[in-house]
Scaffold this active site. Structure first.
Site, short mmCIF file in Angstrom:
data_model
loop_
_atom_site.label_atom_id
_atom_site.label_comp_id
_atom_site.label_asym_id
_atom_site.label_seq_id
_atom_site.Cartn_x
_atom_site.Cartn_y
_atom_site.Cartn_z
N LYS A 24 0.84 -1.21 0.00
CA LYS A 24 0.00 0.00 0.00
C LYS A 24 0.87 1.25 0.00
O LYS A 24 0.65 2.17 -0.80
CB LYS A 24 -0.93 -0.04 1.22
CG LYS A 24 -1.89 1.13 1.32
CD LYS A 24 -3.15 0.75 2.09
CE LYS A 24 -2.98 0.76 3.59
NZ LYS A 24 -2.87 2.12 4.17
N ARG A 29 3.03 5.92 -3.32
CA ARG A 29 4.18 6.72 -3.71
C ARG A 29 4.47 6.58 -5.20
O ARG A 29 4.93 7.53 -5.85
CB ARG A 29 5.40 6.32 -2.87
CG ARG A 29 5.27 6.84 -1.41
CD ARG A 29 6.10 6.02 -0.45
NE ARG A 29 6.14 6.58 0.90
CZ ARG A 29 5.20 6.39 1.85
NH1 ARG A 29 4.13 5.66 1.57
NH2 ARG A 29 5.34 6.93 3.05
N GLY A 97 -4.85 8.20 5.35
CA GLY A 97 -3.93 9.16 5.97
C GLY A 97 -2.71 9.42 5.10
O GLY A 97 -2.21 10.54 5.04
N ARG A 125 -8.57 12.43 12.59
CA ARG A 125 -7.13 12.17 12.76
C ARG A 125 -6.30 13.45 12.74
O ARG A 125 -6.66 14.42 12.09
CB ARG A 125 -6.68 11.17 11.68
CG ARG A 125 -7.38 9.83 11.86
CD ARG A 125 -6.96 8.82 10.84
NE ARG A 125 -5.58 8.44 11.03
CZ ARG A 125 -4.91 7.65 10.19
NH1 ARG A 125 -5.51 7.18 9.11
NH2 ARG A 125 -3.67 7.32 10.42
N SER A 172 7.25 8.89 12.10
CA SER A 172 6.14 8.75 11.17
C SER A 172 6.62 8.95 9.74
O SER A 172 7.12 10.02 9.38
CB SER A 172 5.05 9.78 11.49
OG SER A 172 4.20 9.95 10.37
N ASP A 323 1.63 -1.17 11.92
CA ASP A 323 0.31 -1.59 11.42
C ASP A 323 -0.01 -3.05 11.78
O ASP A 323 -1.13 -3.51 11.55
CB ASP A 323 0.23 -1.41 9.90
CG ASP A 323 0.28 0.07 9.53
OD1 ASP A 323 -0.05 0.91 10.37
OD2 ASP A 323 0.67 0.38 8.38
N LYS A 350 -4.74 5.98 14.66
CA LYS A 350 -4.84 5.31 13.36
C LYS A 350 -6.30 5.40 12.86
O LYS A 350 -7.07 6.20 13.35
CB LYS A 350 -4.35 3.87 13.47
CG LYS A 350 -2.85 3.76 13.75
CD LYS A 350 -2.04 4.30 12.59
CE LYS A 350 -0.55 4.27 12.87
NZ LYS A 350 0.23 4.98 11.84
N ARG A 354 -6.87 2.01 17.84
CA ARG A 354 -6.70 0.56 17.76
C ARG A 354 -6.45 -0.09 19.11
O ARG A 354 -6.82 -1.26 19.30
CB ARG A 354 -5.58 0.21 16.76
CG ARG A 354 -6.02 0.43 15.33
CD ARG A 354 -4.99 0.01 14.31
NE ARG A 354 -5.55 0.19 12.97
CZ ARG A 354 -4.83 0.33 11.87
NH1 ARG A 354 -3.51 0.33 11.93
NH2 ARG A 354 -5.42 0.48 10.70
N ARG A 397 -7.76 -3.16 9.45
CA ARG A 397 -6.83 -4.05 10.17
C ARG A 397 -7.49 -4.68 11.40
O ARG A 397 -7.15 -5.80 11.79
CB ARG A 397 -5.55 -3.31 10.52
CG ARG A 397 -4.85 -2.74 9.28
CD ARG A 397 -3.37 -2.58 9.42
NE ARG A 397 -2.85 -1.83 8.27
CZ ARG A 397 -2.58 -2.36 7.08
NH1 ARG A 397 -2.75 -3.66 6.87
NH2 ARG A 397 -2.12 -1.61 6.10
C1 S3P Z 1 2.40 4.83 6.24
C2 S3P Z 1 2.99 5.17 7.43
C3 S3P Z 1 2.48 4.72 8.73
C4 S3P Z 1 1.51 3.57 8.59
C5 S3P Z 1 0.51 3.80 7.50
C6 S3P Z 1 1.22 3.97 6.17
C7 S3P Z 1 2.98 5.36 4.99
O1 S3P Z 1 1.81 5.80 9.33
O2 S3P Z 1 0.84 3.36 9.81
O3 S3P Z 1 -0.37 2.71 7.41
O4 S3P Z 1 2.64 4.86 3.91
O5 S3P Z 1 3.81 6.28 5.07
P1 S3P Z 1 2.59 6.89 10.20
O6 S3P Z 1 3.57 7.56 9.31
O7 S3P Z 1 1.55 7.85 10.68
O8 S3P Z 1 3.22 6.11 11.32
#
Ligand code: S3P
Length: 437
Positions: A24, A29, A97, A125, A172, A323, A350, A354, A397
Protein backbone atom coordinates in the site's frame (compact mmCIF):
# COMPACT_ATOMS: atom_id res chain seq x y z
CA UNK A 1 -28.94 -2.21 9.87
CA UNK A 2 -25.28 -3.14 10.12
CA UNK A 3 -23.89 -5.48 7.50
CA UNK A 4 -22.92 -8.79 9.15
CA UNK A 5 -20.51 -11.57 8.14
CA UNK A 6 -19.96 -14.88 9.91
CA UNK A 7 -16.47 -16.34 9.97
CA UNK A 8 -16.60 -19.93 11.10
CA UNK A 9 -14.10 -21.91 13.13
CA UNK A 10 -11.09 -23.33 11.26
CA UNK A 11 -10.41 -26.83 12.56
CA UNK A 12 -7.78 -28.20 10.19
CA UNK A 13 -5.58 -25.17 9.64
CA UNK A 14 -4.80 -23.21 6.47
CA UNK A 15 -2.85 -24.70 3.59
CA UNK A 16 -1.60 -23.52 0.24
CA UNK A 17 0.00 -20.52 -1.43
CA UNK A 18 -0.97 -16.87 -1.25
CA UNK A 19 0.09 -14.23 -3.78
CA UNK A 20 0.48 -11.19 -1.52
CA UNK A 21 -1.14 -8.06 -3.00
CA UNK A 22 0.97 -4.98 -3.72
CA UNK A 23 2.36 -2.83 -0.94
CA UNK A 24 0.00 0.00 0.00
CA UNK A 25 2.70 2.51 0.97
CA UNK A 26 4.71 1.87 -2.19
CA UNK A 27 1.62 1.93 -4.44
CA UNK A 28 0.68 5.40 -3.17
CA UNK A 29 4.18 6.72 -3.71
CA UNK A 30 4.50 5.17 -7.17
CA UNK A 31 1.49 7.15 -8.42
CA UNK A 32 2.45 10.41 -6.69
CA UNK A 33 6.06 10.47 -7.90
CA UNK A 34 5.14 9.28 -11.40
CA UNK A 35 2.58 12.09 -11.57
CA UNK A 36 5.43 14.60 -11.31
CA UNK A 37 7.34 13.15 -14.25
CA UNK A 38 6.97 13.95 -17.92
CA UNK A 39 7.30 10.43 -19.35
CA UNK A 40 5.00 7.42 -18.87
CA UNK A 41 5.69 5.09 -15.95
CA UNK A 42 4.30 1.56 -16.06
CA UNK A 43 3.41 0.37 -12.55
CA UNK A 44 2.89 -3.35 -11.93
CA UNK A 45 1.49 -5.26 -8.93
CA UNK A 46 -0.24 -2.02 -7.87
CA UNK A 47 -2.56 -2.43 -4.88
CA UNK A 48 -6.06 -2.10 -6.33
CA UNK A 49 -7.76 -1.13 -3.08
CA UNK A 50 -9.70 1.90 -1.89
CA UNK A 51 -6.81 3.78 -0.24
CA UNK A 52 -4.57 3.67 -3.31
CA UNK A 53 -7.51 4.49 -5.58
CA UNK A 54 -7.95 7.67 -3.52
CA UNK A 55 -4.42 8.62 -4.51
CA UNK A 56 -5.15 7.81 -8.17
CA UNK A 57 -8.23 10.07 -8.11
CA UNK A 58 -6.19 12.79 -6.48
CA UNK A 59 -3.41 12.76 -9.11
CA UNK A 60 -6.01 12.69 -11.88
CA UNK A 61 -7.61 15.80 -10.35
CA UNK A 62 -4.17 17.42 -10.52
CA UNK A 63 -3.87 16.71 -14.24
CA UNK A 64 -1.85 13.47 -14.43
CA UNK A 65 -2.97 10.96 -17.07
CA UNK A 66 -3.60 7.57 -15.48
CA UNK A 67 -4.71 4.52 -17.46
CA UNK A 68 -5.32 1.06 -16.02
CA UNK A 69 -4.32 -1.88 -18.26
CA UNK A 70 -5.69 -4.26 -15.62
CA UNK A 71 -6.58 -3.92 -11.94
CA UNK A 72 -2.95 -4.12 -10.90
CA UNK A 73 -1.20 -2.55 -13.91
CA UNK A 74 -1.37 1.10 -14.82
CA UNK A 75 0.48 3.78 -16.72
CA UNK A 76 0.93 7.20 -15.14
CA UNK A 77 2.04 10.16 -17.26
CA UNK A 78 2.60 13.48 -15.55
CA UNK A 79 2.97 16.95 -17.04
CA UNK A 80 6.42 17.48 -15.57
CA UNK A 81 7.90 18.48 -12.23
CA UNK A 82 6.11 21.85 -12.30
CA UNK A 83 3.12 20.53 -14.26
CA UNK A 84 0.49 19.88 -11.60
CA UNK A 85 -2.60 22.00 -12.21
CA UNK A 86 -5.09 23.51 -9.77
CA UNK A 87 -7.77 20.90 -9.01
CA UNK A 88 -11.27 21.93 -10.07
CA UNK A 89 -12.83 20.49 -6.94
CA UNK A 90 -12.09 19.41 -3.38
CA UNK A 91 -9.53 16.59 -3.09
CA UNK A 92 -11.08 13.60 -1.29
CA UNK A 93 -8.53 11.39 0.49
CA UNK A 94 -11.24 8.96 1.66
CA UNK A 95 -9.93 6.87 4.56
CA UNK A 96 -6.29 7.33 3.61
CA UNK A 97 -3.93 9.16 5.97
CA UNK A 98 -1.05 8.56 3.57
CA UNK A 99 -2.88 10.22 0.66
CA UNK A 100 -3.84 13.24 2.75
CA UNK A 101 -0.56 13.83 4.57
CA UNK A 102 1.70 13.31 1.56
CA UNK A 103 -0.50 15.44 -0.69
CA UNK A 104 -0.56 18.21 1.91
CA UNK A 105 3.24 18.26 1.66
CA UNK A 106 3.31 18.16 -2.12
CA UNK A 107 0.54 20.71 -2.64
CA UNK A 108 1.87 23.16 -0.02
CA UNK A 109 4.66 23.80 -2.49
CA UNK A 110 2.46 24.41 -5.57
CA UNK A 111 1.44 27.82 -6.92
CA UNK A 112 -2.30 27.10 -6.65
CA UNK A 113 -5.10 26.64 -4.13
CA UNK A 114 -6.23 23.20 -2.99
CA UNK A 115 -8.79 21.97 -0.48
CA UNK A 116 -9.02 18.54 1.16
CA UNK A 117 -11.69 16.34 2.64
CA UNK A 118 -11.98 12.67 3.64
CA UNK A 119 -14.23 10.19 5.45
CA UNK A 120 -15.41 10.44 9.07
CA UNK A 121 -12.32 8.60 10.39
CA UNK A 122 -9.90 10.90 8.55
CA UNK A 123 -11.75 13.94 9.95
CA UNK A 124 -10.85 12.76 13.46
CA UNK A 125 -7.13 12.17 12.76
CA UNK A 126 -4.36 14.66 13.64
CA UNK A 127 -3.01 16.64 10.68
CA UNK A 128 -1.18 19.23 12.82
CA UNK A 129 1.82 16.90 12.75
CA UNK A 130 2.30 17.80 9.06
CA UNK A 131 0.63 21.25 9.03
CA UNK A 132 2.96 22.55 11.76
CA UNK A 133 6.34 21.78 10.12
CA UNK A 134 4.98 22.71 6.69
CA UNK A 135 3.93 26.08 8.15
CA UNK A 136 7.49 26.49 9.45
CA UNK A 137 8.57 26.09 5.82
CA UNK A 138 6.21 28.98 5.02
CA UNK A 139 3.20 26.97 3.85
CA UNK A 140 -0.24 28.44 4.46
CA UNK A 141 -2.57 25.73 5.69
CA UNK A 142 -6.01 26.42 7.12
CA UNK A 143 -8.41 24.01 8.75
CA UNK A 144 -10.58 23.06 11.65
CA UNK A 145 -9.31 22.99 15.26
CA UNK A 146 -6.43 25.43 14.77
CA UNK A 147 -5.45 24.16 11.31
CA UNK A 148 -5.00 20.56 12.53
CA UNK A 149 -8.11 18.72 11.24
CA UNK A 150 -10.05 18.23 8.03
CA UNK A 151 -11.48 20.01 6.14
CA UNK A 152 -8.18 21.67 5.25
CA UNK A 153 -7.11 24.15 2.59
CA UNK A 154 -3.69 25.07 1.25
CA UNK A 155 -3.12 28.55 -0.13
CA UNK A 156 -0.15 29.30 -2.42
CA UNK A 157 2.73 31.27 -0.92
CA UNK A 158 4.57 33.97 -2.77
CA UNK A 159 8.27 33.25 -3.05
CA UNK A 160 7.79 29.54 -2.31
CA UNK A 161 8.82 27.42 0.67
CA UNK A 162 11.94 27.61 2.85
CA UNK A 163 14.05 24.56 3.65
CA UNK A 164 14.07 23.77 7.39
CA UNK A 165 15.57 21.33 9.83
CA UNK A 166 12.77 19.63 11.72
CA UNK A 167 12.91 17.34 14.73
CA UNK A 168 9.75 15.26 14.54
CA UNK A 169 8.31 14.21 17.92
CA UNK A 170 6.88 11.05 16.28
CA UNK A 171 8.50 8.38 14.13
CA UNK A 172 6.14 8.75 11.17
CA UNK A 173 6.84 8.02 7.52
CA UNK A 174 3.85 10.15 6.59
CA UNK A 175 5.31 13.21 8.32
CA UNK A 176 8.79 12.54 6.93
CA UNK A 177 7.46 11.97 3.41
CA UNK A 178 5.26 15.09 3.44
CA UNK A 179 8.30 17.20 4.31
CA UNK A 180 10.54 15.50 1.74
CA UNK A 181 7.97 16.12 -1.02
CA UNK A 182 7.62 19.77 0.01
CA UNK A 183 11.40 20.01 0.39
CA UNK A 184 11.93 19.18 -3.30
CA UNK A 185 10.42 22.60 -4.09
CA UNK A 186 12.01 24.58 -1.21
CA UNK A 187 14.81 27.17 -1.48
CA UNK A 188 17.37 25.16 0.50
CA UNK A 189 17.95 21.77 2.15
CA UNK A 190 15.21 20.22 4.29
CA UNK A 191 16.17 17.82 7.09
CA UNK A 192 13.78 15.63 9.08
CA UNK A 193 15.02 13.84 12.20
CA UNK A 194 12.85 11.15 13.80
CA UNK A 195 13.09 9.43 17.20
CA UNK A 196 13.40 6.08 15.36
CA UNK A 197 13.68 5.40 11.63
CA UNK A 198 10.26 4.95 9.97
CA UNK A 199 9.63 3.16 6.67
CA UNK A 200 11.92 4.55 3.96
CA UNK A 201 9.92 3.88 0.77
CA UNK A 202 9.80 7.58 -0.20
CA UNK A 203 13.58 7.90 0.05
CA UNK A 204 14.10 4.75 -2.01
CA UNK A 205 11.64 5.71 -4.70
CA UNK A 206 12.94 9.28 -4.95
CA UNK A 207 16.37 7.79 -5.73
CA UNK A 208 14.76 5.92 -8.66
CA UNK A 209 13.51 9.34 -9.95
CA UNK A 210 17.04 10.79 -9.80
CA UNK A 211 16.49 12.61 -6.50
CA UNK A 212 19.06 11.69 -3.86
CA UNK A 213 18.07 11.73 -0.18
CA UNK A 214 20.95 11.76 2.29
CA UNK A 215 20.61 9.71 5.47
CA UNK A 216 22.57 10.16 8.70
CA UNK A 217 21.34 8.15 11.69
CA UNK A 218 17.63 8.91 12.06
CA UNK A 219 17.87 12.07 9.90
CA UNK A 220 17.15 12.45 6.17
CA UNK A 221 18.00 15.49 4.04
CA UNK A 222 16.70 16.49 0.63
CA UNK A 223 18.00 19.35 -1.51
CA UNK A 224 15.92 21.49 -3.86
CA UNK A 225 15.29 19.59 -7.10
CA UNK A 226 15.82 21.04 -10.58
CA UNK A 227 13.07 20.02 -13.00
CA UNK A 228 15.62 18.68 -15.51
CA UNK A 229 17.09 16.34 -12.87
CA UNK A 230 13.71 14.74 -12.08
CA UNK A 231 13.59 11.68 -14.33
CA UNK A 232 10.80 9.14 -14.12
CA UNK A 233 11.84 5.49 -14.54
CA UNK A 234 10.08 3.48 -17.27
CA UNK A 235 8.66 0.96 -14.82
CA UNK A 236 8.01 0.40 -11.13
CA UNK A 237 7.30 -3.06 -9.80
CA UNK A 238 5.53 -2.95 -6.42
CA UNK A 239 6.46 -5.80 -4.05
CA UNK A 240 3.79 -7.53 -1.94
CA UNK A 241 2.71 -5.85 1.29
CA UNK A 242 4.15 -7.40 4.46
CA UNK A 243 1.30 -5.71 6.36
CA UNK A 244 -1.16 -7.86 4.35
CA UNK A 245 1.08 -10.94 4.58
CA UNK A 246 0.97 -10.41 8.37
CA UNK A 247 -2.53 -11.96 8.65
CA UNK A 248 -1.34 -15.17 7.01
CA UNK A 249 1.96 -15.17 8.94
CA UNK A 250 0.03 -15.09 12.21
CA UNK A 251 -2.77 -17.42 11.07
CA UNK A 252 -0.25 -19.92 9.70
CA UNK A 253 1.69 -19.83 12.96
CA UNK A 254 -1.28 -20.23 15.34
CA UNK A 255 -3.83 -22.44 13.56
CA UNK A 256 -2.81 -26.07 14.21
CA UNK A 257 -2.14 -28.02 11.02
CA UNK A 258 -1.33 -24.92 8.93
CA UNK A 259 1.39 -24.61 6.34
CA UNK A 260 1.41 -21.60 4.02
CA UNK A 261 3.72 -20.26 1.35
CA UNK A 262 3.40 -16.49 0.97
CA UNK A 263 4.65 -15.36 -2.43
CA UNK A 264 6.40 -12.03 -3.05
CA UNK A 265 6.49 -10.37 0.36
CA UNK A 266 8.32 -7.03 0.67
CA UNK A 267 11.00 -7.42 3.35
CA UNK A 268 12.38 -3.87 3.49
CA UNK A 269 14.11 -3.83 6.89
CA UNK A 270 12.05 -0.81 8.04
CA UNK A 271 8.97 -3.08 7.83
CA UNK A 272 10.07 -6.49 9.11
CA UNK A 273 9.44 -6.06 12.85
CA UNK A 274 6.64 -8.64 12.68
CA UNK A 275 9.02 -11.34 11.47
CA UNK A 276 11.29 -10.71 14.46
CA UNK A 277 8.43 -10.65 16.97
CA UNK A 278 6.82 -13.84 15.63
CA UNK A 279 10.20 -15.59 15.60
CA UNK A 280 10.81 -14.45 19.20
CA UNK A 281 7.44 -16.04 20.05
CA UNK A 282 8.63 -19.33 18.57
CA UNK A 283 6.99 -19.15 15.11
CA UNK A 284 8.45 -21.31 12.36
CA UNK A 285 9.18 -18.94 9.47
CA UNK A 286 11.46 -19.55 6.53
CA UNK A 287 12.49 -16.94 3.97
CA UNK A 288 13.07 -18.28 0.46
CA UNK A 289 14.12 -16.80 -2.87
CA UNK A 290 15.31 -13.47 -1.39
CA UNK A 291 15.67 -10.86 -4.12
CA UNK A 292 15.47 -7.16 -4.92
CA UNK A 293 12.46 -5.93 -6.89
CA UNK A 294 12.00 -2.26 -7.81
CA UNK A 295 14.66 -1.11 -5.33
CA UNK A 296 12.96 -3.00 -2.50
CA UNK A 297 13.88 -6.35 -0.91
CA UNK A 298 11.36 -9.17 -1.35
CA UNK A 299 11.11 -12.89 -0.54
CA UNK A 300 8.71 -15.80 -0.35
CA UNK A 301 7.92 -16.79 3.24
CA UNK A 302 6.92 -20.23 4.44
CA UNK A 303 5.11 -20.45 7.77
CA UNK A 304 4.14 -23.57 9.68
CA UNK A 305 2.02 -23.89 12.83
CA UNK A 306 3.60 -24.65 16.20
CA UNK A 307 3.34 -23.60 19.81
CA UNK A 308 3.98 -19.90 20.53
CA UNK A 309 4.89 -18.15 23.77
CA UNK A 310 4.43 -14.57 24.96
CA UNK A 311 6.94 -11.78 24.33
CA UNK A 312 7.77 -8.17 25.21
CA UNK A 313 8.57 -5.26 22.90
CA UNK A 314 8.40 -1.49 22.85
CA UNK A 315 8.99 1.89 21.19
CA UNK A 316 12.21 1.05 19.38
CA UNK A 317 10.75 -1.63 17.10
CA UNK A 318 7.32 0.07 16.86
CA UNK A 319 7.78 1.94 13.53
CA UNK A 320 8.86 -1.38 11.96
CA UNK A 321 5.56 -3.12 12.84
CA UNK A 322 3.16 -0.28 13.61
CA UNK A 323 0.31 -1.59 11.42
CA UNK A 324 0.79 -5.18 12.58
CA UNK A 325 -0.04 -4.68 16.28
CA UNK A 326 -3.68 -5.89 15.93
CA UNK A 327 -2.63 -9.18 14.32
CA UNK A 328 0.37 -9.59 16.65
CA UNK A 329 -2.15 -9.22 19.49
CA UNK A 330 -4.09 -12.14 17.95
CA UNK A 331 -0.96 -14.32 17.93
CA UNK A 332 -0.24 -13.24 21.53
CA UNK A 333 -3.73 -14.25 22.64
CA UNK A 334 -3.20 -17.72 21.18
CA UNK A 335 0.31 -18.02 22.69
CA UNK A 336 1.19 -19.36 26.14
CA UNK A 337 1.91 -16.70 28.75
CA UNK A 338 1.71 -12.92 28.71
CA UNK A 339 2.74 -10.45 26.01
CA UNK A 340 3.58 -6.89 27.01
CA UNK A 341 3.58 -4.16 24.35
CA UNK A 342 4.67 -0.59 25.18
CA UNK A 343 5.47 2.54 23.12
CA UNK A 344 2.41 2.01 20.91
CA UNK A 345 0.58 5.30 21.60
CA UNK A 346 0.46 6.02 17.84
CA UNK A 347 -2.19 3.29 17.56
CA UNK A 348 -4.64 5.64 19.23
CA UNK A 349 -4.59 7.91 16.13
CA UNK A 350 -4.84 5.31 13.36
CA UNK A 351 -8.02 4.62 11.32
CA UNK A 352 -9.60 4.07 14.73
CA UNK A 353 -8.16 4.02 18.27
CA UNK A 354 -6.70 0.56 17.76
CA UNK A 355 -5.64 0.02 21.40
CA UNK A 356 -9.22 0.65 22.53
CA UNK A 357 -10.68 -1.45 19.69
CA UNK A 358 -8.39 -4.42 20.49
CA UNK A 359 -9.25 -4.27 24.19
CA UNK A 360 -12.97 -3.88 23.56
CA UNK A 361 -13.47 -6.51 20.86
CA UNK A 362 -10.86 -9.16 21.74
CA UNK A 363 -12.31 -9.32 25.26
CA UNK A 364 -15.71 -10.23 23.75
CA UNK A 365 -14.07 -13.41 22.39
CA UNK A 366 -11.68 -13.97 25.31
CA UNK A 367 -13.04 -12.19 28.42
CA UNK A 368 -10.35 -10.50 30.49
CA UNK A 369 -7.52 -11.40 28.10
CA UNK A 370 -6.51 -7.88 27.02
CA UNK A 371 -5.71 -4.79 29.07
CA UNK A 372 -4.95 -1.55 27.20
CA UNK A 373 -2.86 1.23 28.76
CA UNK A 374 -2.27 4.74 27.42
CA UNK A 375 0.45 3.47 25.06
CA UNK A 376 0.32 -0.29 25.03
CA UNK A 377 -1.29 -3.64 25.70
CA UNK A 378 -0.94 -6.52 28.10
CA UNK A 379 -2.28 -9.71 26.55
CA UNK A 380 -2.84 -12.81 28.65
CA UNK A 381 -2.38 -15.75 26.30
CA UNK A 382 -3.72 -19.27 26.32
CA UNK A 383 -7.36 -18.34 27.02
CA UNK A 384 -10.33 -20.29 25.74
CA UNK A 385 -12.18 -18.43 23.01
CA UNK A 386 -15.94 -18.20 22.65
CA UNK A 387 -18.09 -17.02 19.76
CA UNK A 388 -19.24 -13.39 19.81
CA UNK A 389 -20.45 -10.55 17.64
CA UNK A 390 -17.71 -7.96 17.13
CA UNK A 391 -17.52 -4.46 15.73
CA UNK A 392 -14.82 -3.60 13.17
CA UNK A 393 -14.87 0.15 13.85
CA UNK A 394 -14.72 0.37 10.03
CA UNK A 395 -11.00 -0.30 10.40
CA UNK A 396 -9.58 -2.78 7.88
CA UNK A 397 -6.83 -4.05 10.17
CA UNK A 398 -9.20 -4.58 13.11
CA UNK A 399 -11.62 -6.47 10.80
CA UNK A 400 -8.95 -8.84 9.43
CA UNK A 401 -7.46 -9.45 12.88
CA UNK A 402 -10.88 -10.29 14.35
CA UNK A 403 -11.57 -12.66 11.45
CA UNK A 404 -8.36 -14.62 12.19
CA UNK A 405 -9.00 -14.58 15.96
CA UNK A 406 -12.57 -15.81 15.44
CA UNK A 407 -11.43 -18.53 13.04
CA UNK A 408 -8.91 -19.69 15.65
CA UNK A 409 -11.70 -20.02 18.21
CA UNK A 410 -15.38 -20.80 17.83
CA UNK A 411 -16.06 -18.30 15.03
CA UNK A 412 -17.04 -14.63 15.01
CA UNK A 413 -19.77 -12.41 13.59
CA UNK A 414 -18.29 -9.23 12.13
CA UNK A 415 -20.29 -6.03 11.90
CA UNK A 416 -19.34 -3.90 8.86
CA UNK A 417 -16.77 -6.33 7.44
CA UNK A 418 -16.48 -4.43 4.11
CA UNK A 419 -13.76 -2.10 5.39
CA UNK A 420 -11.12 -4.67 4.30
CA UNK A 421 -11.52 -3.08 0.85
CA UNK A 422 -9.25 -0.30 2.13
CA UNK A 423 -6.16 -2.50 1.83
CA UNK A 424 -7.09 -6.14 1.03
CA UNK A 425 -10.30 -6.63 -0.99
CA UNK A 426 -9.58 -10.36 -1.55
CA UNK A 427 -9.02 -11.11 2.14
CA UNK A 428 -12.20 -13.06 3.03
CA UNK A 429 -12.10 -14.98 -0.25
CA UNK A 430 -8.50 -16.00 0.44
CA UNK A 431 -9.39 -17.14 3.97
CA UNK A 432 -12.11 -19.43 2.59
CA UNK A 433 -9.87 -20.73 -0.21
CA UNK A 434 -6.99 -21.58 2.14
CA UNK A 435 -9.19 -23.41 4.62
CA UNK A 436 -10.53 -25.65 1.88
CA UNK A 437 -7.17 -26.22 0.21
C1 S3P B 1 2.40 4.83 6.24
C2 S3P B 1 2.99 5.17 7.43
C3 S3P B 1 2.48 4.72 8.73
C4 S3P B 1 1.51 3.57 8.59
C5 S3P B 1 0.51 3.80 7.50
C6 S3P B 1 1.22 3.97 6.17
C7 S3P B 1 2.98 5.36 4.99
O1 S3P B 1 1.81 5.80 9.33
O2 S3P B 1 0.84 3.36 9.81
O3 S3P B 1 -0.37 2.71 7.41
O4 S3P B 1 2.64 4.86 3.91
O5 S3P B 1 3.81 6.28 5.07
P1 S3P B 1 2.59 6.89 10.20
O6 S3P B 1 3.57 7.56 9.31
O7 S3P B 1 1.55 7.85 10.68
O8 S3P B 1 3.22 6.11 11.32
Amino acid sequence: MAELMTISKISDGLRGEVAIPGDKSISHRSVMLSGLGSTPVRITNFLHAQDCLSTVACLRALGAKIEFQSETELTVTGNGFHGLREPGTIIDAGNSGTTLRLMMGLLSAQPFFSAFTGDASLHRRPMGRVAKPLSQMGAQIYGREGNTKLPLAVVPVEGGLKGISYQSPVASAQVKSALLLAGMYADGPTTVTEPFVSRDHTERMLAAFGVPVERAGTAVTINPVKAEDYKAPEAIEVPGDISSAAYWLAAGAILPGSKLLLRNVGINETRTGILEVLQNMGAKLELRNERVSGGEAAADICVEAGPLHGTTFGAEIMPRLIDEIPIIAVAALLAEGDTVITGAGELRVKETDRLAAIEQEFNKLAPGAVEASEDGLVIHGGRTLKKARCFTYDDHRIAMSLAILGAAGEGVELENPGCVNISYPAFYGELERLRKA
